[in-house]
Design a protein around this motif. Sequence first.
Motif, short mmCIF file in Angstrom:
data_model
loop_
_atom_site.label_atom_id
_atom_site.label_comp_id
_atom_site.label_asym_id
_atom_site.label_seq_id
_atom_site.Cartn_x
_atom_site.Cartn_y
_atom_site.Cartn_z
N HIS A 1 0.82 -1.22 0.00
CA HIS A 1 0.00 0.00 0.00
C HIS A 1 0.85 1.26 0.00
O HIS A 1 0.34 2.36 -0.30
N LYS A 2 2.14 1.13 0.30
CA LYS A 2 3.02 2.30 0.32
C LYS A 2 3.92 2.38 -0.92
O LYS A 2 4.66 3.36 -1.07
N ILE A 3 3.85 1.37 -1.77
CA ILE A 3 4.79 1.29 -2.90
C ILE A 3 4.04 1.44 -4.22
O ILE A 3 3.08 0.72 -4.48
N GLU A 4 4.51 2.35 -5.05
CA GLU A 4 4.04 2.48 -6.43
C GLU A 4 5.22 2.18 -7.35
O GLU A 4 6.29 2.76 -7.19
N PHE A 5 5.02 1.25 -8.30
CA PHE A 5 6.11 0.86 -9.19
C PHE A 5 5.96 1.52 -10.56
O PHE A 5 4.86 1.56 -11.12
N ARG A 6 7.08 2.02 -11.08
CA ARG A 6 7.12 2.53 -12.44
C ARG A 6 8.23 1.81 -13.19
O ARG A 6 9.41 1.96 -12.85
N GLU A 7 7.84 1.02 -14.19
CA GLU A 7 8.82 0.35 -15.03
C GLU A 7 9.32 1.36 -16.06
O GLU A 7 8.57 1.73 -16.99
N ASP A 8 10.54 1.83 -15.89
CA ASP A 8 11.01 2.92 -16.73
C ASP A 8 12.52 3.03 -16.64
O ASP A 8 13.13 2.66 -15.62
N ASP A 9 13.11 3.51 -17.71
CA ASP A 9 14.49 3.97 -17.68
C ASP A 9 14.48 5.28 -16.92
O ASP A 9 13.90 6.27 -17.38
N VAL A 10 15.09 5.31 -15.76
CA VAL A 10 14.96 6.48 -14.89
C VAL A 10 15.42 7.75 -15.58
O VAL A 10 14.85 8.83 -15.36
N LEU A 11 16.41 7.66 -16.46
CA LEU A 11 16.92 8.85 -17.13
C LEU A 11 15.97 9.35 -18.21
O LEU A 11 16.13 10.49 -18.68
N ALA A 12 15.03 8.54 -18.60
CA ALA A 12 14.04 8.95 -19.60
C ALA A 12 12.66 9.14 -18.98
O ALA A 12 11.68 9.33 -19.69
N SER A 13 12.58 9.08 -17.66
CA SER A 13 11.29 9.15 -16.98
C SER A 13 10.80 10.59 -16.91
O SER A 13 11.57 11.54 -17.06
N SER A 14 9.51 10.72 -16.67
CA SER A 14 8.90 12.05 -16.58
C SER A 14 8.47 12.34 -15.15
O SER A 14 7.35 12.82 -14.92
N LEU A 15 9.34 12.09 -14.20
CA LEU A 15 9.02 12.39 -12.81
C LEU A 15 8.83 13.90 -12.66
O LEU A 15 9.62 14.69 -13.18
N PRO A 16 7.81 14.33 -11.94
CA PRO A 16 7.51 15.77 -11.86
C PRO A 16 8.59 16.56 -11.11
O PRO A 16 9.26 16.04 -10.21
N ASP A 17 8.74 17.81 -11.48
CA ASP A 17 9.67 18.70 -10.80
C ASP A 17 9.25 18.89 -9.34
O ASP A 17 8.05 18.99 -9.03
#
Length: 255
Positions: free
Chosen positions: A102-118
């Motif tokens: 319940h505390k973990i959200e997974f994103r399968e992504d190349d971290v350097l190409a990810s769109s994590l918000p500012d």
Amino acid sequence: MASQDIYDPDFVRDVFDRCSDRYIAFSNACSFGFTQIWRRQCVEMLDLPPEARHGYDLMAGTGEVWPHLLSHSPQVESIVAVDISAGMHRRAMDRLHAMRAHKIEFREDDVLASSLPDESADFVVSTFGLKTFNPDQHRRLAELTARVLKPGGRFAYIEASDPKGWPLRPLYRLHLDQVLPMVERVLLRGAHDFAMIGQYSANFGDAREFSGMLEDAGLNSEFRKFFFGCASGVCGSKPASSKATSQADYEATTP
């Protein structure tokens, strides 16, 4: 035919997808338990304040840092786990972390190409992912860390390193470069994925250069070594915004 780029995201994903089922047991046994010690020390370096609630675990792997993080900082409400290997995450959630799902959200992504918000994270943590990046990728990772952290947010990275100058370094290198590949060939049906760890760590050296890149990106960064340099890490914070600082300075000097 040209040799494979071991830092290519597709190559890295395939390596860790293939070894995901065996990764935890093999890494713990072959590091004599030091990987767990170093994960705990990484969380201690992170040194989260009570108000820190949300953050990112980059190159999250099997999530082995989460028990240390949530025990040390129980106020944390959510962790976004970013990893290029879905196989690692599936094993983590199926076998290890169901009680924390319940505390973990997974994103399968190349971290350097990810769109994590500012400015979206109170913290960024990462354990044993730096070695899979080359220097140019390290610089991009430093810039991403600075971008996603909120002002005052904290970060900590740790990685297996090459302990140059340590008298026992030849034995350490023998263990990584010869013993681990031999064990893998004999016990893991001729696989060679774990043998990549020795090559990655030798190429990586230590985290000192990455610390400088974090500072270049505008963060306060401190370089640290562990167990004679067999692991190294960086920790620090994003300064408060210049706007807030300038306003405080103005008010302090206004009659």
